[in-house]
Design a protein around this motif. Structure first.
Motif, PDB file in Angstrom:
ATOM      1  N   LYS A  39       1.350  -1.091   0.041  1.00 48.21           N
ATOM      2  CA  LYS A  39      -0.083   0.012  -0.213  1.00 48.21           C
ATOM      3  C   LYS A  39       0.889   1.928   0.615  1.00 48.21           C
ATOM      4  O   LYS A  39       2.249   2.090   0.582  1.00 48.21           O
ATOM      5  N   LEU A  40       0.405   2.355  -0.656  1.00 52.16           N
ATOM      6  CA  LEU A  40       1.312   3.693  -1.046  1.00 52.16           C
ATOM      7  C   LEU A  40       0.107   4.846  -0.201  1.00 52.16           C
ATOM      8  O   LEU A  40      -0.870   4.893  -0.927  1.00 52.16           O
ATOM      9  N   SER A  41       0.369   4.818   1.136  1.00 53.53           N
ATOM     10  CA  SER A  41      -0.212   6.054   1.678  1.00 53.53           C
ATOM     11  C   SER A  41       0.501   7.656   1.322  1.00 53.53           C
ATOM     12  O   SER A  41       2.048   7.685   2.030  1.00 53.53           O
ATOM     13  N   THR A  42      -0.717   8.340   0.836  1.00 52.47           N
ATOM     14  CA  THR A  42       0.231   9.891   0.586  1.00 52.47           C
ATOM     15  C   THR A  42      -0.387  10.706   1.782  1.00 52.47           C
ATOM     16  O   THR A  42      -1.107  10.937   1.540  1.00 52.47           O
ATOM     17  N   ASN A  43       0.043  11.399   2.263  1.00 52.04           N
ATOM     18  CA  ASN A  43      -0.242  12.466   2.427  1.00 52.04           C
ATOM     19  C   ASN A  43       0.120  13.780   2.446  1.00 52.04           C
ATOM     20  O   ASN A  43       1.337  14.356   1.542  1.00 52.04           O
ATOM     21  N   ILE A  44      -0.948  14.729   1.458  1.00 53.63           N
ATOM     22  CA  ILE A  44      -0.794  15.427   1.410  1.00 53.63           C
ATOM     23  C   ILE A  44      -0.837  16.909   2.182  1.00 53.63           C
ATOM     24  O   ILE A  44      -2.433  16.835   3.193  1.00 53.63           O
ATOM     25  N   THR A  68      -4.546   6.748  -0.484  1.00 57.11           N
ATOM     26  CA  THR A  68      -4.096   4.813  -0.531  1.00 57.11           C
ATOM     27  C   THR A  68      -4.197   4.731  -1.461  1.00 57.11           C
ATOM     28  O   THR A  68      -5.035   4.850  -2.377  1.00 57.11           O
ATOM     29  N   GLN A  69      -3.502   3.964  -2.307  1.00 57.14           N
ATOM     30  CA  GLN A  69      -3.071   2.905  -2.846  1.00 57.14           C
ATOM     31  C   GLN A  69      -2.726   1.899  -3.100  1.00 57.14           C
ATOM     32  O   GLN A  69      -2.290   1.748  -1.934  1.00 57.14           O
ATOM     33  N   TYR A  70      -3.025   1.206  -4.208  1.00 61.44           N
ATOM     34  CA  TYR A  70      -3.313  -0.745  -3.178  1.00 61.44           C
ATOM     35  C   TYR A  70      -2.226  -1.226  -5.141  1.00 61.44           C
ATOM     36  O   TYR A  70      -2.016  -0.989  -5.998  1.00 61.44           O
ATOM     37  N   TYR A  71      -1.089  -1.828  -4.783  1.00 62.80           N
ATOM     38  CA  TYR A  71       0.067  -3.128  -5.904  1.00 62.80           C
ATOM     39  C   TYR A  71      -1.279  -4.099  -6.010  1.00 62.80           C
ATOM     40  O   TYR A  71      -1.525  -4.741  -5.201  1.00 62.80           O
TER      41      TYR A  71
END
Length: 231
Positions: free
Chosen positions: A164-169, A188-191
């Protein structure tokens, strides 16, 4: 403000121009080969791709879950709506879902998304989409970025763990009386592996005709796979 609307505000300040142009061109090459008479772009963003491929022989429609993105599309004269793919009633000859749309969907909900996409396509039609590779997540998307402008400050921190890629903006934006307002959201993005997607697509009824490697940052490693699938 939800995460997708916040992203729509900061998107124009992110340095994705080269990647987006190359991705658009790869999609356009597929579409020119297919020559569909109608196309739906799922997660159309601000509609720039629909403007690039627009011509008199093909009708297009864009959908996005961000109302802010749809407002921009409609200001450009693009036929579009803030609606989920599951609620689309019309049928199309081609569906596109570009720039990681499927990576925003977890495995629990991905099958229903693919099924809904299958359902809005005519027979012998096509679904084109891209997903991040493991290299794309670990070596390209992961990291930190700060953008300091006269009327705003943007901070982005992305961390990849457990597929999982967690991107805090974080956005500080100048408003009235020279005061700044803070906005903060996490996306959140998922592989999804190539093998997992091929199996899922085939289970729904799609024929995977191509899984093109998209290499932008490293000639030896693909950032993305671009899938061409036929119903």
């Amino acid at each position: 403000m939800n995460a997708l609307n916040l992203y729509s505000i900061v998107e124009q300040d992110l340095d994705f121009k080269e990647e987006i142009e190359e991705l658009y061109n790869a999609y356009e090459l597929f579409i020119n080969q297919i020559e569909p008479s109608s196309l739906i772009d799922i997660g159309c963003g601000q509609g720039d791709f629909l403007l690039q491929i627009a011509h008199d022989d093909m009708s297009t429609f864009g959908i996005d879950l961000s109302q802010e993105q749809i407002k921009v599309c409609q200001s450009k004269g693009i036929k579009s709506k803030c609606i989920d793919i599951a609620d689309v009633k019309d049928k199309y000859d081609c569906a596109t879902a570009m720039f990681d749309v499927l990576n925003y969907i977890d495995k629990k909900n991905l099958k229903s998304f693919v099924q809904s996409t299958y359902d809005v396509l005519n027979d012998n039609s096509y679904f084109i989409f891209d997903v991040n590779t493991l290299f794309g997540f670990e070596d390209v998307a992961q990291g930190s970025l700060n953008i300091n402008k006269q009327d705003k400050f943007i901070g982005i921190d992305a961390y990849f763990e457990d597929e999982k890629l967690s991107t805090n903006i974080t956005l500080f934006q100048k408003e009235q009386n020279n005061l700044y307002k803070k906005y903060n959201e996490t996306i959140t993005q998922y592989y999804h592996s190539k093998e997992y997607l091929e199996k899922l697509l085939k289970s729904i009824g799609f024929e995977v005709q191509n899984a093109l490697e998209f290499k932008l940052h490293d000639e030896n490693n693909a950032d993305k796979y671009i899938f061409l699938c036929k119903k």
